[in-house]
Structures are given as structure tokens and as C-alpha cells.
Scaffold this motif. Structure first.
Motif: not given
Length: 280
Positions: A197-201, A175-184, A189-192, A230-234
């Protein structure tokens, strides 16, 4: 007069752009307790295993001879034969195994970043037998559609050897949640780029491979591109935006089906044994 026409054109273009869910209210809620990490074949009838050399990843069946995945699935490709397994309950279980006659990564893959335009399309040697097991094509999200922040997606992949025994070689759902683009952007950075788009899990729900489908309301809205294992935060992951590539998928599907629709059929399937499936 020119300015008036220009603004009318812009307004018309903006008004045609829509969001999912249609309602502006999206409840923020997910938990590791909502469902088990394991998925099953009936839940993801479009999910396929892609294998070449000593590497594997996930993909989605979008037509009888077409599989869509991430272009980054092929970063280790060195001319080996590529095969997909469809309609299987695990990496090691039986299923339809069909060779790939051609694949195409996006023309501008890695144009602005290492995962920009991270999408690829594969052509199967034979048509999938939809009467053999729980197999279905996935429905593509329409073009010019965005997902509202906090929309819950189900993202699928295969469990690798780093997982608990219960989850190894099994289809998994995170289950992953869509994030605001600014958080991504603050994280990646420039990977976006406009192509993703970006999600959190939750860490307990990290996946083992990429190329898997992100599903909203039984519709393919994203492809797991990076960060989902990935294990990295966030704990953020990047998904390829399928709506952005809807026309690219349709155009290339039509082109390849015209090219291969009259190809002779073959029964040359081969078995992938569990010992042949390596670490991701």
C-alpha cells in the motif's frame, strides 16, 4: 441453492474483514512541526540495523531469533556475512551484534513487479538478550486488516550521510499518511500490487534506507519498501502490507525456530565501527 451458499460465504468473508482505526472518522492532519525527526531507542525497541558487505538497511525484531525486513534489502547481496545490531541508540553506538545464520526472501518476490512481495525473514545465530538495554519484540498486525485512508503511521529508518549532521547514523521517525489506492496507482502504476500500500510524507521527513517498520498504535502494519528516500514529487512511499503476510511470517517463524531452537549458543559478537558503515 449453490448460489445462495456461495453468497453467504462471500458475505461471511467480507464481514470478517476489518479496518483500522475502528472508527470511520480519521482526521487529516500532520505537520513537520509535530515532532522532531529523531527517534530514540525506547520509542523503537524493536528496530534493528542490518549490515552486509558495504550495505545496510533496517529491520524489526519479531521473535527472540527472528527479524523481518524488506526483501529489497538484499538486492546487492553477494554471499557476504550478515549481522544485525539491536538495542542501539545509533549506528555507531554499542549494542548487541549478532550474526545471521539464514535468511529467506519471499518465494514470489518480484513476481509481478520489482517490489512485489517485498518481504524477508532472517534467523539470528543467538537469542536476543532482552535484559540488555531497551529491546522488545514488535507486535504484528492481524491478517485481513486494512488501514483507513489518512491514517497516520510512524515509519522508522537510519539516517544516512546525506542527512544533516544531527541526523546522521541516528534512528529517524517519519510521519506518513495512508493514501487512497487510486492515488498510488496513478503514481506507481504496476508497482502497486495486493502485497503493498502507499503513503505520503513531507520532503523534510524522507528517510535514508528501507526495511524499516511502519507502526500504528504500537503495531507493525508495514515495511518501508520503496520511495521513502526520494526527492521526487509527489512524495509517496510504498509499504509492504504486513497484514497480507501475517500468515507467511508466522509459518516461517515457526519453521525456523524448530530448526534452530537447539542450536548451541555462542558469544562471537563483533564490533561494527562507524568507518565500516557506507552510504546507502
Amino acid at each position: 441453492m449453490f448460489l445462495i451458499l456461495y453468497f453467504l460465504f462471500i458475505i461471511r468473508q467480507v464481514s470478517s474483514y476489518r479496518y483500522l482505526p475502528d472508527s470511520g472518522h480519521v482526521p487529516y492532519s500532520y505537520s513537520t512541526l509535530e515532532r522532531d525527526l529523531l527517534a530514540n531507542a525506547t520509542e523503537v525497541p524493536h528496530h534493528v540495523l542490518i549490515v552486509y558487505g558495504s550495505w545496510y538497511c533496517s529491520g524489526s525484531l519479531t521473535a527472540s531469533k527472528i527479524v523481518v525486513t524488506a526483501a529489497s534489502c538484499f538486492i546487492h547481496y553477494n554471499g557476504e556475512a550478515i549481522a544485525v545490531k539491536i538495542g542501539t541508540e545509533s549506528i555507531t553506538a554499542t549494542g548487541q551484534i549478532i550474526s545471521v545464520v539464514e535468511y529467506k526472501t519471499h518465494e514470489y518476490f518480484q513476481h509481478y513487479s520489482k517490489i512485489d512481495n517485498d518481504i524477508a525473514l532472517m534467523v539470528l545465530k543467538e537469542n536476543v538478550d532482552f535484559d540488555d538495554g531497551d529491546i522488545e519484540k514488535v507486535v504484528l498486525i492481524q491478517p485481513d486488516v486494512a488501514l483507513r485512508v489518512n491514517t497516520l503511521l510512524h515509519v522508522y529508518g537510519w539516517g544516512g550521510p546525506e542527512k544533516a549532521v544531527k541526523y546522521q547514523n541516528m534512528p529517524l521517525c517519519s510521519d506518513m499518511l495512508v493514501l487512497d489506492r487510486t492515488e498510488c496507482v496513478s503514481r506507481y502504476g504496476r508497482l502497486m500490487t495486493s502485497s503493498n500500500f502507499c503513503v505520503r510524507f513531507n520532503l523534510q521527513r524522507k528517510l535514508s534506507d528501507n526495511g524499516g517498520s511502519a507502526i500504528y498504535n504500537r503495531t507493525l502494519v508495514g515495511i518501508l519498501s520503496a520511495g521513502g528516500n526520494s526527492n521526487d514529487l509527489p512524495h509517496f512511499a510504498i509499504l509492504t502490507n504486513v497484514s497480507y503476510f501475517h500468515r507467511w511470517i508466522k509459518l516461517n517463524t515457526e519453521m525456523y525456530l524448530r530448526k534452530y531452537c537447539s542450536a548451541p549458543k555462542s558469544n562471537e559478537y563483533y564490533q561494527i565501527r562507524s568507518s565500516e558503515i557506507p552510504e546507502t
